[in-house]
Motif scaffolding. Structure first.
Motif, PDB file in Angstrom:
ATOM      1  N   LEU A 103       0.833  -1.203   0.000  1.00  0.00           N
ATOM      2  CA  LEU A 103       0.000   0.000   0.000  1.00  0.00           C
ATOM      3  C   LEU A 103       0.870   1.256   0.000  1.00  0.00           C
ATOM      4  O   LEU A 103       1.949   1.276   0.587  1.00  0.00           O
ATOM      5  CB  LEU A 103      -0.906   0.022   1.236  1.00  0.00           C
ATOM      6  CG  LEU A 103      -2.070  -0.967   1.276  1.00  0.00           C
ATOM      7  CD1 LEU A 103      -2.790  -0.848   2.612  1.00  0.00           C
ATOM      8  CD2 LEU A 103      -3.035  -0.740   0.131  1.00  0.00           C
ATOM      9  N   ALA A 150      -2.444   4.347   5.460  1.00  0.00           N
ATOM     10  CA  ALA A 150      -2.387   4.196   4.003  1.00  0.00           C
ATOM     11  C   ALA A 150      -3.252   5.235   3.317  1.00  0.00           C
ATOM     12  O   ALA A 150      -4.357   5.549   3.767  1.00  0.00           O
ATOM     13  CB  ALA A 150      -2.832   2.799   3.599  1.00  0.00           C
ATOM     14  N   ILE A 181      -8.907   1.086   1.677  1.00  0.00           N
ATOM     15  CA  ILE A 181      -8.530  -0.013   2.556  1.00  0.00           C
ATOM     16  C   ILE A 181      -9.717  -0.914   2.890  1.00  0.00           C
ATOM     17  O   ILE A 181      -9.631  -1.728   3.814  1.00  0.00           O
ATOM     18  CB  ILE A 181      -7.914   0.530   3.856  1.00  0.00           C
ATOM     19  CG1 ILE A 181      -8.902   1.459   4.571  1.00  0.00           C
ATOM     20  CG2 ILE A 181      -6.610   1.251   3.565  1.00  0.00           C
ATOM     21  CD1 ILE A 181      -8.407   1.940   5.931  1.00  0.00           C
TER      22      ILE A 181
END
Length: 228
Positions: free
Chosen positions: A168, A190, A194
Motif C-alpha cells: 500500500l 495508508a 482499505i
C-alpha cells in the motif's frame, strides 16, 4: 508528499509513539512490563528445558505445552524488547521491513496459540472420554502433524495480509499511535482504499481465532458431559 511503496520500503521508517495519553508515565509502565517479560522468558524457557530433560514428560500431551511455551517466547520477544527501547529511550523508529515482520509474527503466533489451545482441548477430550484408547489415538506423530498443520495454516492466512499492507502507498504518513506495529494502526496510515484489507482482516480474525474459540468451547462442553 510522494507515495511510499514496496519499491523503496527499506529506506523509510515508522515512528511508534507508545501508549497514547500516557506518554508521561512511560517509565513507570516499563517497570511491570520488563518484569513480566523477564518472568515470561524464565518460566517458558524453564518449561522447555524441564520437558527436554525429564523423561516422564516426553508424552504427547506435553508436546502441546512445549508448543505453547515456544509461541509465548516468540510473541513476547517480537514486541516487548522494542517497546522497552521506546519507553526507556524514546527509540520509536522502526523500519518498514522490521515493522511488517513484527506484525506478521504477532498475528501469526497469536493465531497459532489459539490453534494449540484447541489441540490441547482435543487431547483432554480424548483422555477423558476414552482413556483406554488415549495412547493409541494421541501419538507423537499425530501431535507433530497437528503442530505443522497449525503453523502452515496460520502462515498461509496471515502472510497475504501482511504482503498486501506492504504494497500500500503511505504518502509520507509514518506516525503509529501504538507501542508496536498493530495492523489497524498501519492500515489507517495508508492513502488508498482499505476496504478490502479491513474485510480480509475481519475474515482472518473470525476464521483463525473465532472458530478456534467455538471449537474449544464445544470440546470442553463435551468433556463436562463425559465427566458427568
Amino acid at each position: 508528499m510522494s507515495a511510499i511503496n514496496s519499491t523503496d520500503i527499506g529506506s523509510h521508517l515508522f515512528i511508534l509513539l507508545g501508549i497514547p495519553g500516557l506518554e508521561a508515565a512511560h517509565i513507570w509502565i516499563s517497570v511491570p512490563l520488563c518484569s513480566m517479560y523477564i518472568a515470561s522468558l524464565s518460566r517458558n524457557t524453564g518449561v522447555l528445558v524441564v520437558r527436554l530433560v525429564e523423561r516422564s514428560l516426553q508424552q504427547p500431551k506435553y508436546l502441546f505445552l512445549s508448543m505453547l511455551a515456544s509461541s509465548d517466547l516468540i510473541l513476547s520477544s517480537t514486541t516487548v524488547p522494542k517497546m522497552l527501547l521506546m519507553l526507556w529511550f524514546k527509540a520509536g523508529e522502526i523500519s518498514f521491513a522490521a515493522c511488517f515482520t513484527q506484525m506478521f509474527f504477532v498475528h501469526a503466533v497469536f493465531a497459532l496459540e489459539s490453534a494449540i489451545l484447541l489441540a490441547m482441548s482435543f487431547d483432554r477430550y480424548v483422555a477423558t472420554s476414552d482413556p483406554l484408547r488415549y495412547r493409541a489415538v494421541v501419538t507423537k506423530p499425530l501431535v507433530r502433524r497437528i503442530g505443522v498443520a497449525s503453523i502452515l495454516r496460520r502462515v498461509c492466512v496471515v502472510l497475504p495480509f501482511v504482503l498486501f499492507l506492504k504494497r500500500l502507498p503511505y504518502c509520507g504518513h509514518h506516525i503509529v499511535h501504538h507501542a508496536y506495529c498493530e495492523h489497524m494502526g498501519i492500515v489507517q496510515l495508508a492513502c488508498a482504499n482499505i476496504t478490502v484489507i479491513i474485510a480480509y482482516g475481519l475474515i482472518v480474525t473470525f476464521s483463525a481465532i473465532g472458530l478456534d474459540i467455538i471449537f474449544i468451547t464445544v470440546s470442553y462442553a463435551l468433556i463436562l458431559r463425559a465427566v458427568f
